[in-house]
Design an enzyme around this catalytic site. Structure first.
Site, PDB file in Angstrom:
ATOM      1  N   GLU A  88       0.858  -1.189   0.000  1.00  0.00           N
ATOM      2  CA  GLU A  88       0.000   0.000   0.000  1.00  0.00           C
ATOM      3  C   GLU A  88       0.887   1.229   0.000  1.00  0.00           C
ATOM      4  O   GLU A  88       2.062   1.148   0.331  1.00  0.00           O
ATOM      5  CB  GLU A  88      -0.845   0.069   1.287  1.00  0.00           C
ATOM      6  CG  GLU A  88      -1.716  -1.104   1.572  1.00  0.00           C
ATOM      7  CD  GLU A  88      -2.134  -1.098   3.056  1.00  0.00           C
ATOM      8  OE1 GLU A  88      -2.265  -0.006   3.630  1.00  0.00           O
ATOM      9  OE2 GLU A  88      -2.296  -2.188   3.617  1.00  0.00           O
ATOM     10  N   LYS A 148       2.471   4.401   1.642  1.00  0.00           N
ATOM     11  CA  LYS A 148       2.725   4.848   3.010  1.00  0.00           C
ATOM     12  C   LYS A 148       2.287   6.310   3.089  1.00  0.00           C
ATOM     13  O   LYS A 148       2.956   7.199   2.582  1.00  0.00           O
ATOM     14  CB  LYS A 148       4.192   4.712   3.379  1.00  0.00           C
ATOM     15  CG  LYS A 148       4.416   5.094   4.834  1.00  0.00           C
ATOM     16  CD  LYS A 148       5.843   5.003   5.276  1.00  0.00           C
ATOM     17  CE  LYS A 148       5.951   5.303   6.768  1.00  0.00           C
ATOM     18  NZ  LYS A 148       5.095   6.391   7.237  1.00  0.00           N
ATOM     19  N   ARG A 184      -1.893   8.632  11.884  1.00  0.00           N
ATOM     20  CA  ARG A 184      -2.400   7.286  12.109  1.00  0.00           C
ATOM     21  C   ARG A 184      -3.496   7.340  13.159  1.00  0.00           C
ATOM     22  O   ARG A 184      -3.361   8.063  14.164  1.00  0.00           O
ATOM     23  CB  ARG A 184      -1.233   6.420  12.609  1.00  0.00           C
ATOM     24  CG  ARG A 184      -1.563   4.987  12.932  1.00  0.00           C
ATOM     25  CD  ARG A 184      -1.163   4.063  11.817  1.00  0.00           C
ATOM     26  NE  ARG A 184      -1.512   2.690  12.104  1.00  0.00           N
ATOM     27  CZ  ARG A 184      -0.658   1.794  12.575  1.00  0.00           C
ATOM     28  NH1 ARG A 184       0.599   2.135  12.795  1.00  0.00           N
ATOM     29  NH2 ARG A 184      -1.043   0.555  12.779  1.00  0.00           N
ATOM     30  N   ARG A 208      -2.517   8.004  17.115  1.00  0.00           N
ATOM     31  CA  ARG A 208      -1.536   7.070  17.648  1.00  0.00           C
ATOM     32  C   ARG A 208      -0.938   7.591  18.945  1.00  0.00           C
ATOM     33  O   ARG A 208      -0.477   6.834  19.774  1.00  0.00           O
ATOM     34  CB  ARG A 208      -0.419   6.842  16.618  1.00  0.00           C
ATOM     35  CG  ARG A 208       0.100   5.446  16.660  1.00  0.00           C
ATOM     36  CD  ARG A 208       1.383   5.353  15.890  1.00  0.00           C
ATOM     37  NE  ARG A 208       2.491   5.341  16.816  1.00  0.00           N
ATOM     38  CZ  ARG A 208       3.734   5.485  16.459  1.00  0.00           C
ATOM     39  NH1 ARG A 208       4.030   5.697  15.199  1.00  0.00           N
ATOM     40  NH2 ARG A 208       4.676   5.428  17.347  1.00  0.00           N
ATOM     41  N   LYS A 224       8.094  -0.703   6.400  1.00  0.00           N
ATOM     42  CA  LYS A 224       7.890   0.528   5.644  1.00  0.00           C
ATOM     43  C   LYS A 224       9.102   0.721   4.733  1.00  0.00           C
ATOM     44  O   LYS A 224      10.251   0.621   5.176  1.00  0.00           O
ATOM     45  CB  LYS A 224       7.667   1.732   6.566  1.00  0.00           C
ATOM     46  CG  LYS A 224       8.660   1.921   7.667  1.00  0.00           C
ATOM     47  CD  LYS A 224       8.204   3.080   8.576  1.00  0.00           C
ATOM     48  CE  LYS A 224       9.110   3.156   9.797  1.00  0.00           C
ATOM     49  NZ  LYS A 224       8.631   4.072  10.812  1.00  0.00           N
TER      50      LYS A 224
END
Lengths: 560, 369
Positions: free
Chosen positions: A234, A236, A241, A256, A415
């Site tokens: 996907e 990034k 988040r 987050r 990532k």
């Protein structure tokens, strides 16, 4: 103030959560309700509006202490904290009093705000003459709106639930929404457990977020990650988040950082309200326009407004791109493989989503090479690179400890960020750090040459950076700065340094900026390497840097 | 005015007397202000120090200085070349001295403070200001943010901290320099709380204090057995580098984080940032150097017309004094800009002083040379 200053000191000194909770419990079980309410407001991030500015406080402190302002400035260089410096140089109180936290905030700071300067000064001087050093320190933090303490909302909730003897979930619920720091509110928080239901109340907490490891080099992929078909790729996103929770007919949106963002995005909540009870989605908040995310700054602007105005709504539409589902109809899905969770997520969002709630698309590619090709276009799309998630992976907690080379899928998420821009720059100015690094020169300004080649023209700054060096390297640079100072910057402890050290500076983005002398601004600059092998005339030129800018602008323009 | 003392590449030099003060390279005649290893090194031909200073030097360097030290009691005068030298208590550590240099014919008098503090710590000879024409003062804590609380108050805080730890079953450990700070703390601890123990690196200096007649409570070397036998009530003194080391964690049972409370005693602990980056549980601002007020009052008390400023916050102190109408000048030292360059004739044990400490903080465990 003594009690609150003691709490601050204990929170400041402890690193473990158990110690922090214990300190909070000690405070809340002994503080009077009117103080405890304010303490809770401060601990959960509320600010008191700034009543005076630094310049005023500096001048009054110089006058009161008899020290020249430059000497207070020198002290600031050694201490690194404005509030602390003033608390240390001011004389001890001649009329000591243990003012309550409420009195300091409401009776002094809030009430002086509407008066003119002479009254403010009299109030400040009176307060100085009553508080001890620790009390003054807190007073300065509050009056300058710089009070911060390392406590999450969850820790405060944990402590309060212990003190009140109610379940954590219920305390969490009581603290939601808007409230005023009054004694009445605090007493209502402390009431015995509510009757009814199963007595447990609704759990509004997010699940712990699962975090990705960074892929350091591309070669690692080919050697360790196996076939691309086992992975979900996907974009990034460069947003915030968050977890979107729908339970018991209500929606909660958590960042987050365990910050409750629910009230900041009323438009998104309308959509989320349609989700069935017992749904938890993990995804990214993004400012979105014309099919692509806007720069992070636009989103941040929106976050900082507690109650966004209609104008801002239209300007910065915020959407939630979901990439995982952690709970379905109250069932915890986290142990199930990603491919199953993904199927459930797609079903839920297809039925209940809308323009503001979509899934984060999966990038369908046949090979790692094709994915690498997509990644190289990340900047044009305002994304940071690519996320790789093993299709068999469970949703873990935090960053998994295992990064075993022989089992990279156990790490679950990776990532794969786009390569940063790299420019060789010359260190020209050094400033002292703050906090932990207050007595060392750790914050640097980096410059490139304006001439057609390195070593020609003059050096013009393009970035400031303070991270990326080891402690050993910092000590070496610090020693160099002390030995090779050629002048001082006015105000503050900045030193002009002989332009001899070259560093490779990495940064994520670059933009034209009329505010900067160089005409460019860099995003997230940091020191990648100390180029001890290079002389300053081998550093890069402004022409080279502007070339990066031209590339960036051109490609963004074409595909926008 | 002729400079009686000037900086050279070997250290502070008195040409008229043919000697150096605290030289960092080998010389034929070294006058030593005190035994910290950034001031006292082995390798010189002859040493001059106070009698108790000699006890400390012998304890630290042993055979390397055996038979080379001339002890000059405080206040007694001795002729060197064209000058008369006398030593006067500096209150820094046991045997620490200010060096008074008087030109025999002109009567011009300079005093080099060495490291000093104005508070009486009860274990070293208390500081006495000495009248002079030129006073060369250290300035380690030469900013007004450094203002010490009385020793009794700091020790009461430390004892309260120790007692709370002991009641919770946690062993207490305080980081302190081996020479001076450790013995000062020993004398101020309340032995009714529990046993006082020390890291082996503190033993020689502590023995030197006892030899010089300083009264200290009984302090044994810390071992796993002695620490565990105290079931959390012990206070362990250790050099800064040892406090977060495997040695420290092995002393206590089960869980090093829960079973060991750590602190540091140093002037730098006055500052929150310095406390935080040490990653210790707490810090006690207890220094063997003069604070801002101590420096300023000492300068007044000497009656000096001219003030040399060395070691620390040279720039601010010089500027402040000049703005007050005094004649002040900078006396550069080797330590300016040479972060953590400590080597030389140290005994290898963890030692040091606040000078190195400033740089050592960032390094955490390995901070001391």
């Amino acid at each position: 103030m003594k009690r609150f200053a003691q709490l601050f000191e204990e929170l400041d000194a402890s690193s473990g959560t158990a110690d922090k909770v214990a300190a909070l419990v000690r405070y809340f079980s002994s503080a009077p309700a009117e103080d405890a309410a304010w303490a809770l407001a401060l601990l959960t991030g509320r600010r008191v509006k700034r009543a005076v500015n630094y310049t005023q406080l500096y001048a009054w402190a110089a006058e009161t202490s008899g020290y020249p302002e430059w000497l207070i400035g020198e002290s600031h260089g050694a201490v690194g904290d404005f509030s602390e410096v003033l608390s240390l140089i001011l004389p001890p109180p001649t009329a000591p009093a243990d003012l309550s936290l409420r009195e300091v905030i409401q009776g002094r700071i809030v009430s002086m705000a509407r008066h003119e300067e002479t009254h403010k000064k009299a109030m400040v001087l009176k307060t100085w003459d009553q508080l001890d050093q620790r009390g003054k320190f807190i007073f300065h933090k509050l009056i300058s709106a710089t009070f911060r303490v390392g406590v999450s909302r969850l820790l405060a909730v944990r402590a309060l639930s212990q003190v009140a003897g109610v379940a954590q979930e219920e305390m969490d619920h009581r603290l939601m929404g808007e409230w005023s720091p009054t004694a009445e509110f605090y007493r209502s928080l402390m009431r015995p457990p509510d009757e009814g239901g199963d007595g447990r109340g609704v759990n509004w907490n997010p699940y712990p977020f699962f975090l990705a490891h960074q892929l350091e080099d591309t070669a690692f992929i080919g050697e360790n990650l196996g076939p691309v078909a086992q992975w979900q790729a996907e974009w990034k996103w460069d947003g915030i988040r968050g977890q979107l929770i729908k339970r018991a007919g209500r929606v909660a949106l958590w960042s987050r950082g365990e910050e409750l963002l629910t009230e900041r995005f009323p438009d998104l909540l309308e959509t989320a309200d349609r989700l069935p009870d017992g749904t938890v989605l993990d995804g990214e908040l993004l400012a979105w326009e014309n099919g692509r995310p806007l720069p992070f700054a636009d989103l941040q602007h929106r976050i900082n407004k507690r109650q966004p105005t209609g104008l801002l709504f239209a300007d910065v539409p915020v959407i939630f791109r979901a990439y995982d589902q952690l709970e379905e109809r109250g069932e915890d899905l986290r142990a199930r493989p990603l491919r199953e969770r993904r199927a459930i997520l797609e079903g839920v969002v297809r039925r209940f989503g809308g323009p503001l709630l979509q899934v984060s698309e999966v990038l369908e590619v046949a090979s790692w090479e094709a994915l690498a090709e997509l990644r190289s276009g990340s900047r044009d799309r305002n994304v940071e690179g690519i996320m790789l998630k093993h299709l068999d992976s469970a949703y873990g907690v935090g960053r998994t400890k295992t990064t075993l080379i022989d089992s990279p899928q156990r790490a679950g998420w990776w990532k794969w960020k786009v390569d940063p821009y790299l420019v060789d720059c010359v260190l020209t100015v050094a400033q002292r750090g703050s906090g932990r690094r207050a007595s060392l020169f750790t914050d640097y300004t980096f410059a490139v040459w304006t001439g057609p080649q390195g070593g020609e023209g003059e050096l013009v700054p393009i970035a400031k950076a303070y991270s990326g060096l080891t402690d050993q390297e910092i000590l070496k640079v610090d020693a160099f700065v002390r030995e090779h100072t050629t002048g001082r910057l006015q105000g503050g402890g900045g030193r002009l340094v002989e332009p001899r050290l070259v560093f490779e500076i990495a940064f994520e983005g670059i933009a034209a900026s009329p505010r900067h002398k160089s005409g460019v601004a860099t995003r997230f600059p940091r020191m990648k390497r100390w180029r001890t092998d290079k002389k300053s005339e081998e550093a890069d030129t402004l022409g080279f840097v502007k070339g990066l800018l031209a590339q960036h602008v051109r490609s963004s323009g074409v595909k926008g | 005015m002729v400079a009686l003392v000037r900086t050279t590449d070997r250290g502070l030099f008195c040409e008229a007397g043919g000697f150096y003060i605290d030289p960092w390279k080998a010389v034929s005649r070294a006058v030593i202000t005190h035994g910290h290893t950034d001031h006292a090194r082995w390798g010189h031909k002859r040493y001059l120090s106070s009698p108790t200073g000699a006890v400390v030097l012998n304890a630290r360097f042993g055979r390397q200085v055996e038979g080379l030290i001339d002890a000059l009691p405080y206040g007694e005068r001795q002729r060197f070349g064209d000058v008369v030298v006398s030593l006067h208590p500096a209150g820094h550590v046991l045997g620490s001295a200010q060096v008074r240099v008087e030109h025999a014919s002109s009567g011009e008098t300079w005093v080099v403070s060495g490291d000093y503090k104005t508070q009486d710590d009860g274990v070293s000879e208390p500081f006495e200001p000495v009248r002079c024409h030129t006073f060369i003062t250290e300035s380690t804590f030469g900013l007004p943010v450094y203002a010490w609380r009385p020793q009794a108050e700091v020790m009461a805080k430390m004892n309260a901290w120790w007692r709370a730890n002991a009641d919770a079953g946690r062993t207490s450990m305080v980081a302190c320099y081996a020479l001076g700070k450790a013995q000062r703390i020993m004398a101020g601890l309340d032995p009714t709380i529990g046993p006082i123990l020390m890291h082996g690196a503190l033993a020689r200096c502590t023995a030197a204090y006892r030899e010089a007649g300083v009264k200290l409570p009984g302090v044994a070397v810390a071992t796993q057995e002695s620490v565990r036998a105290a079931s959390g009530r012990a206070m362990v003194l250790a050099p800064p580098s040892a406090v977060r080391s495997p040695w420290a964690f092995n002393l206590v049972k089960r869980n090093a984080v829960k079973d060991l409370a750590t602190a540091m005693a140093s002037g730098w602990m006055q500052i929150r940032g310095a406390r935080r980056r040490r990653s210790l549980d707490t810090g006690f601002a207890l220094s063997d150097h003069a604070d801002w007020h101590g420096i300023m009052s000492s300068i007044e008390a000497t009656g000096a017309e001219s003030i040399g400023v060395t070691h620390g916050a040279i720039g601010p102190v010089v500027r402040f004094l000049n703005e007050k109408g005094k004649h002040a000048f900078a006396v550069p030292t080797r330590w300016e800009g040479e972060a953590g360059a400590e080597e030389g004739g140290g005994t290898g044990e963890a030692d040091g002083d606040d000078h190195q400490e400033e740089q050592g903080l960032l390094l955490g465990e390995g901070g001391d040379a």
